[in-house]
Design a protein around this motif. Structure first.
Motif, short mmCIF file in Angstrom:
data_model
loop_
_atom_site.label_atom_id
_atom_site.label_comp_id
_atom_site.label_asym_id
_atom_site.label_seq_id
_atom_site.Cartn_x
_atom_site.Cartn_y
_atom_site.Cartn_z
N ASN A 153 21.83 8.24 9.64
CA ASN A 153 21.37 7.16 8.76
C ASN A 153 22.37 6.01 8.88
OD1 ASN A 153 21.00 5.42 6.49
ND2 ASN A 153 20.02 7.08 5.35
N TYR A 209 6.00 1.39 9.88
CA TYR A 209 6.88 0.58 9.03
C TYR A 209 6.10 -0.38 8.13
CZ TYR A 209 10.94 2.30 11.63
OH TYR A 209 11.90 3.10 12.19
N ARG A 212 5.21 1.11 4.93
CA ARG A 212 6.25 1.70 4.11
C ARG A 212 7.36 0.76 3.65
NH1 ARG A 212 4.01 5.32 7.33
NH2 ARG A 212 3.81 7.51 6.65
N VAL A 213 7.69 -0.26 4.42
CA VAL A 213 8.85 -1.08 4.05
C VAL A 213 8.56 -1.94 2.83
CG1 VAL A 213 9.78 -1.16 6.40
CG2 VAL A 213 8.22 -2.96 5.65
N GLU A 235 17.04 6.64 0.56
CA GLU A 235 15.59 6.56 0.38
C GLU A 235 14.90 6.31 1.72
OE1 GLU A 235 12.24 3.90 -2.03
OE2 GLU A 235 14.36 3.61 -2.45
N TRP A 236 14.09 7.26 2.15
CA TRP A 236 13.39 7.16 3.44
C TRP A 236 12.21 8.11 3.42
CZ3 TRP A 236 14.47 3.99 7.62
CH2 TRP A 236 13.69 4.22 8.78
N LYS A 239 8.40 5.34 1.21
CA LYS A 239 8.90 3.99 1.02
C LYS A 239 10.24 3.83 1.72
CE LYS A 239 6.62 2.57 -3.25
NZ LYS A 239 6.82 1.93 -4.58
N ILE A 240 10.42 2.67 2.36
CA ILE A 240 11.65 2.39 3.10
C ILE A 240 12.18 1.03 2.64
CG2 ILE A 240 12.67 2.01 5.36
CD1 ILE A 240 10.47 3.80 6.52
N THR A 242 14.23 -2.45 2.52
CA THR A 242 14.87 -3.43 3.40
C THR A 242 15.52 -4.48 2.52
OG1 THR A 242 12.85 -4.77 3.57
CG2 THR A 242 13.21 -3.09 5.26
#
Length: 280
Positions: A153, A209, A212-213, A235-236, A239-240, A242
């Motif tokens: 990560n 992505y 989810r981002v 958190e991955w 939901k991701i 940014t």
């Protein structure tokens, strides 16, 4: 101001590298035009990988170094001439396989440099092997039965390595990436930006992505608490996040080592004749 060169871009159509290139290009052009930075002070450094071609496409001072060695080159440039603005590009294999120790050390030293990670979780240049950030189970030419390893990560690693600016962007959202790069350029200290960068040929993650981002700026998140940032970095999945995870200002490596000196301008440079005479 146009920083583009006449070199033919070698990336595949749709490559995530285009988003990174264009976002940073627009930010640098704007800052040069506004006079906040000087074009001649910018030095770009890239390593090995598809992304490494990026230094060919900016009309700026640049180096193209070997696997894993972007961070020490950035550090050396800044120490040699603190008025320069070193910006490095690394790949996920480049930074966390051959270059793992160098990436950690530049972060903990808080060198006043910038490092942009092109993270596509695959070795695209060598046609699709897994990397240290490839997800567990990822099938590739080197792992046909699935990657058995847990991925690194990058955000968590940079936080615990004491980086003073840690952020993540998505190459499919250029405007948000521009915002992150603008903040990166303002930061005094080591600034690390991971960019989720799909490889359309060997690991096309655009749709994954896009679904989810989300942006930390759209929530009540504040990037000034290390413990909260560390928790958020984990958190991955569905939901991701940014955006900017953490930022803090501390004395830089150059502040501590040089103590205000500029070795480039303060050194005694001998006459060229004297240098030649030593070998005659």
């Amino acid at each position: 101001m146009n920083l583009a060169t006449d070199r033919k871009i070698q990336w595949c159509p749709g490559c995530g590298n285009f988003g990174i290139y264009n976002a940073l290009k627009s930010v640098l052009e704007k800052e040069i035009e506004e006079g906040s930075i000087k074009k001649e002070n910018i030095v770009l450094v890239s390593g090995i990988g598809c992304y490494g071609y990026i230094t060919n496409y900016y009309h700026l001072n640049s180096f193209h170094t070997i696997h894993g060695r972007v961070p020490p080159l950035l550090t050396g440039i800044k120490l040699a001439n603190p008025s320069l603005i070193p910006i490095g590009f690394v790949g996920d294999g480049d930074a966390f396989a051959e270059g793992m120790s160098h990436t950690i050390h530049i972060a903990r030293r808080n060198s006043n440099t910038k490092l942009i990670l092109h993270n596509n979780s695959v070795y695209g240049l060598t046609t699709g092997q897994f990397t240290p950030t490839s997800p567990k189970g990822f099938k590739s030419k080197s792992t046909p039965y699935g990657n058995p390893e847990n991925p690194i990560n990058p955000i968590t690693l940079m936080l615990v390595s004491q980086a003073t600016f840690v952020a993540r962007g998505f190459s499919g959202d250029i405007k948000h990436l521009q915002y992150i790069f603008e903040e990166m350029m303002k930061h005094k200290g080591f600034a690390f930006v991971e960019v989720l960068q799909p490889c359309v040929t060997f690991n096309n993650t655009y749709q994954y992505y896009k679904e989810r981002v989300y942006k930390l700026e759209d929530t009540d998140y504040k990037p000034n608490d290390f413990n909260v940032a560390l928790q958020k970095s984990l958190e991955w999945g569905e939901k991701i996040p940014t955006g900017i995870f953490f930022k803090n200002e501390l004395p830089t490596y150059e502040d501590l080592v040089l103590k205000g000196k500029n070795l480039f301008y303060e050194r005694n440079i001998p006459d060229l004749k004297d240098i030649v005479n030593e070998f005659v």
